[in-house]
Design an enzyme around this catalytic site. Structure first.
Site, mmCIF file in Angstrom:
data_model
loop_
_atom_site.group_PDB
_atom_site.id
_atom_site.type_symbol
_atom_site.label_atom_id
_atom_site.label_comp_id
_atom_site.label_asym_id
_atom_site.label_seq_id
_atom_site.Cartn_x
_atom_site.Cartn_y
_atom_site.Cartn_z
ATOM 1 N N HIS A 88 -0.885 0.197 -2.344
ATOM 2 C CA HIS A 88 -1.546 -1.104 -2.168
ATOM 3 C C HIS A 88 -2.643 -1.045 -1.100
ATOM 4 O O HIS A 88 -3.495 -1.921 -1.049
ATOM 5 C CB HIS A 88 -0.545 -2.241 -1.934
ATOM 6 C CG HIS A 88 0.033 -2.363 -0.553
ATOM 7 N ND1 HIS A 88 1.273 -1.868 -0.202
ATOM 8 C CD2 HIS A 88 -0.448 -2.956 0.560
ATOM 9 C CE1 HIS A 88 1.516 -2.148 1.061
ATOM 10 N NE2 HIS A 88 0.497 -2.810 1.566
ATOM 11 N N ASP A 224 5.265 3.210 -3.605
ATOM 12 C CA ASP A 224 4.003 2.625 -3.129
ATOM 13 C C ASP A 224 3.208 3.639 -2.286
ATOM 14 O O ASP A 224 3.125 3.510 -1.074
ATOM 15 C CB ASP A 224 4.325 1.363 -2.323
ATOM 16 C CG ASP A 224 3.097 0.516 -2.030
ATOM 17 O OD1 ASP A 224 1.968 1.021 -2.209
ATOM 18 O OD2 ASP A 224 3.263 -0.636 -1.602
ATOM 19 N N SER A 655 1.575 -1.026 6.978
ATOM 20 C CA SER A 655 1.645 -0.439 5.648
ATOM 21 C C SER A 655 0.948 0.902 5.662
ATOM 22 O O SER A 655 -0.151 1.029 6.193
ATOM 23 C CB SER A 655 0.977 -1.345 4.623
ATOM 24 O OG SER A 655 1.914 -2.264 4.161
HETATM 25 N N1 ARG Z 1 4.275 -7.247 1.108
HETATM 26 C C1 ARG Z 1 3.515 -6.061 1.346
HETATM 27 C C2 ARG Z 1 2.451 -6.312 2.427
HETATM 28 O O1 ARG Z 1 2.432 -7.351 3.026
HETATM 29 C C3 ARG Z 1 2.956 -5.466 0.106
HETATM 30 C C4 ARG Z 1 1.892 -6.239 -0.583
HETATM 31 C C5 ARG Z 1 1.307 -5.581 -1.802
HETATM 32 N N2 ARG Z 1 2.111 -5.753 -2.989
HETATM 33 C C6 ARG Z 1 2.088 -6.879 -3.776
HETATM 34 N N3 ARG Z 1 2.879 -6.944 -4.811
HETATM 35 N N4 ARG Z 1 1.284 -7.879 -3.534
HETATM 36 O O2 ARG Z 1 1.345 -5.840 2.435
HETATM 37 N N1 ASP Z 2 3.120 -4.945 3.510
HETATM 38 C C1 ASP Z 2 2.597 -5.030 4.869
HETATM 39 C C2 ASP Z 2 1.257 -4.291 5.019
HETATM 40 O O1 ASP Z 2 0.518 -4.148 4.080
HETATM 41 C C3 ASP Z 2 3.594 -4.550 5.856
HETATM 42 C C4 ASP Z 2 4.483 -5.644 6.332
HETATM 43 O O2 ASP Z 2 4.020 -6.780 6.462
HETATM 44 O O3 ASP Z 2 5.640 -5.346 6.630
HETATM 45 O O4 ASP Z 2 0.842 -3.945 6.098
#
Ligand code: ARG
Ligand code: ASP
Length: 731
Positions: A88, A224, A655
């Site tokens: 991502h 990921d 991330s």
């Molecule tokens: N929750 C994670 C972060 O805050 C991953 C986000 C990307 N994935 C998604 N399905 N939107 O970045």
């Molecule tokens: N998914 C988040 C990021 O892209 C990480 C988190 O918020 O724990 O940095």
């Protein structure tokens, strides 16, 4: 017997002290580990010294940690600058190399040779050379009781004067950042590489498996990850893209631990966490959970439902809106989790207890006399600004973040302001650029969906936002249309100059006077043109007075917390600078009667498999490998590990950060947190806060067995260290 009892008692005492000592909380500055954390980290099982993590004299772990494009983290995993980060995080670059014929998002991509590695224009990779405390120089001429408005120009000037004097090589950059709400300042001397290429990515069915449904959720089964490479000039220094450039030789890269993790193992996450607010008073947290989050969540709930309704019935719409949906849903889901977590752990009561203890100590000690009013003043300003805080959310969520119309309005705005400030030549140039990209702007947009979202958000706004903070033009139009929100929305889109690509293209053929005439009858233009100054004059001007005071009080509150709680170890809030956080592999109890294990396996991917589904489809090759249990050397007792969780304190920006074992080897790749614990940004609680990582062995398995890119494995260093379970910490 007596001796036995003594041993048992002291054994429990040790356990008690250690458990209490280690709370999992904290994002620590790597150059201060020696003084603050080394002892605890070693007690938890770490086999390195602080000097192995951060050193300016020799290669250390920090030389392998790379700020990826300024937003995510990545790490170097080979002697040839091979860079590992999240799928991502690489998404935009993978997307930009994709087309219908070469759909790398859908099918993945693996460069067979270095010449097939794909240049990613605009992508940067930054490594930290050195961190220096410059507090004294930056605060020179200020005093603690000056207001923010008085301090700011002095500090800005000090930064400007000091920055160029800091010692650095010609290829290095320097920036200075505030810590502890402006009580401390550090200079970062950095090196930024500008030729970064895409090396490999799994298909979305692995890299984004579970998509939005599984986002923020444990148990998780997402691979990921994606791979890039840093290229440098012949002298190994940063250089703009050139075919002549060569793979970067790093000072350090992370070996990969092939033995995996077990419950209780020491873990550390090293990266660039973005933003946290851990030291808010009760009232500060209350405003987030009771004022801001509910407005954001409600508005996004509605916007997302509308998108989803159309995405479900039409494949094309699904493709168009999936990225926009994901972006809006990511924060929406996080805020929901944040509120649930604060409630579940009684976060407000906990903050209140801290505030009360603070007040008790401050009142009891004449040396703290100057701090006596901080909390009550903070409360006063929070309360006075609450209606503005709410209105700002209503406007932003209602008419900006969830609508594409706002972006199109911004194009028109930019055109007019460019003509007015820079003249016709720039204006014509801009028009040409916009015309070239016009179709692209509307590629992921449907007028009817945007319009329906506006109609719905208009109603929520009108019924929820403080009437005195709603702009007169809106009230007027709504009254005129008898509070028919859909009619108003339809009127706006039907009569716009930029609600569709063809409208914008037509608009772009006009000269500035024609544009102005057209806009004078354009209800969306009128809407935003009336809204913007109203927000500025009636909301921001007034709320800024409180916001400034709050900034000032929070700086002094932070300063006083450190003095008033001398027994506590403090770490600065995240601010996108390099940090270390550490914990151990452990599951958790999300609610009464439920218990989560710390690890997931490929079996879980197959359990979640829904053939043809856009979130849970599984690639036939992966199914085949699973059926044949063809995991090679990457298996763990015959099963293929996929992800694991641990009590490392992470946030957005972490991330792509490496999860590192006790010896300094890579064991996982951080990518998310568990939903129950997303409140860790404002209220860390080890009982439910966990970060989620891809198991390094799954990454290697996908590269090797799934993609057949074993040449990439060959350039890595795989190691088989002994387990370093920190049993002492286990309850
Ligand atoms: N929750 C994670 C972060 O805050 C991953 C986000 C990307 N994935 C998604 N399905 N939107 O970045
Ligand atoms: N998914 C988040 C990021 O892209 C990480 C988190 O918020 O724990 O940095």
């Amino acid at each position: 017997m007596k001796i036995g009892l003594k041993i048992i008692v002291s054994f429990f005492l040790i356990i008690f002290i250690q458990v209490k000592l280690f709370c999992g909380e904290g994002m620590w500055l790597p150059h201060l580990l020696n003084a603050l954390n080394e002892k605890e980290m070693k007690a938890m099982g770490m086999k390195m010294n602080a000097e192995d993590i951060y050193s300016v004299n020799k290669g250390s772990l920090k030389d392998a940690i790379v700020h990826f494009g300024g937003g995510c983290t990545s790490e170097i995993i080979s002697g040839q600058g091979l860079l590992l980060t999240n799928h991502h995080c690489g998404y935009g670059y993978i997307q930009s190399h994709s087309s219908v014929e070469k759909n790398y998002l859908k099918n993945g991509y693996w460069a067979k040779t270095k010449s097939e590695e794909l240049a990613c224009g605009g992508l940067t990779a930054t490594i930290i050379s050195r961190i220096e405390d410059v507090t004294k120089q930056i605060l020179n001429g200020t005093s603690s009781n000056m207001s923010e408005a008085e301090r700011r120009p002095i500090i800005e000037k000090n930064i400007k004067v000091l920055t160029p004097t800091i010692q650095r090589a010609t290829h290095e950059d320097v920036f200075i950042r505030a810590f502890f709400n402006g009580n401390q300042y550090f200079a970062f001397i950095t090196v930024t590489y500008k030729d970064i290429r895409l090396v490999g990515t799994p298909p979305e069915s692995i890299g984004k498996f579970g998509a939005d449904t599984d986002n923020w959720v444990w148990p998780r089964h997402t691979g990921d990850f994606s791979l890039f490479r840093i290229y440098a000039g012949k002298n190994n220094l940063p250089a703009d893209y050139s075919e002549e450039n060569i793979p970067f030789t790093p000072k350090h890269f992370l070996p990969i631990n092939m033995n995996g993790v077990q419950d209780g193992d020491f873990t550390m996450v090293f990266g660039f966490p973005g933003r946290t607010n851990e030291y808010l008073s009760r009232e500060g947290v209350r405003q987030i959970v009771e004022v801001q989050n509910p407005i954001r969540v409600t508005m996004r709930d509605h916007a997302l439902k509308i998108m989803d309704k159309y995405m479900r019935v039409d494949e094309q719409t699904k493709i168009q809106y999936s990225s926009i949906y994901a972006g809006i849903a990511n924060a929406w889901k996080k805020w929901i989790g944040e509120n649930q977590g604060v409630k579940f752990t009684k976060g407000l009561d906990r903050k209140q207890a801290v505030d009360e203890e603070y007040t008790k100590r401050v009142n009891a000690n004449p040396a703290f006399a100057e701090y006596r009013n901080i909390l009550s003043d903070l409360d006063k300003h929070y309360l006075a600004s609450e209606k503005y805080t709410a209105a700002k959310e209503y406007y932003a969520e209602g008419f900006q973040r969830n609508l594409q119309l706002f972006n199109f309005y911004s194009i028109a705005k930019k055109l007019i302001s460019t003509q007015e400030s820079k003249g016709n030549e720039e204006f014509e140039k801009l028009k040409k650029d916009y015309l070239l990209d016009a179709d692209g702007y509307y590629a992921d947009y449907q007028e009817k969906i945007d319009q329906e979202i506006l109609a719905t958000l208009l109603e929520i706004f009108h019924k929820g936002c403080d009437p005195s903070l709603q702009f007169p033009e809106l009230k007027l139009q709504l009254e005129k249309l008898n509070y028919d929100y859909s009619k108003y929305a339809k009127h706006i889109y039907d009569n716009s100059n930029y609600a569709t690509a063809s409208q914008l293209k037509k608009f772009l053929t006009m000269n500035v006077n024609e544009m102005k005439t057209a806009l004078s009858n354009d209800p969306s233009w009128i809407f935003y043109e009336a809204m913007t100054p109203f927000i500025k004059n009636e909301i921001l001007v007034k709320s800024n007075l409180h916001d400034e005071a709050i900034l000032d009080l929070r700086r002094r509150h932070m300063e006083s917390l450190i003095k008033v709680f001398p027994e506590r170890k403090f770490y600065p809030d995240a601010n996108s600078t390099l940090r270390v956080t550490y914990g151990q592999v452990e599951g958790f109890q999300p609610r009464d009667g439920a218990c989560y294990n710390s690890k997931t396996y490929l079996d879980g991917v197959i359990e979640k498999y829904i053939p043809g589904d856009y979130e849970f489809d599984v690639h036939p090759k992966l199914i085949d490998l699973y059926k044949r249990k063809d995991y090679g050397k990457y298996a763990e007792n015959g099963r293929m590990p996929v992800a694991f969780i641990a009590s490392n304190h992470t946030t957005g920006g972490n991330s792509g950060s490496p999860a590192i074992d006790a010896h300094g080897n890579l064991i996982g790749l951080n990518f998310d947190r568990v939903w129950e614990g997303t409140m860790s940004d404002i209220n860390y609680d080890r009982s439910i806060c966990r970060n989620i990582m891809v198991d390094a062995r799954f990454i290697l398995f996908v590269i090797d067995k799934f993609a057949g890119a074993s040449h990439l494995i060959d350039e890595m260093k795989l190691v088989y260290p002994k387990s370093t379970k920190s049993r002492k910490n286990k309850k």
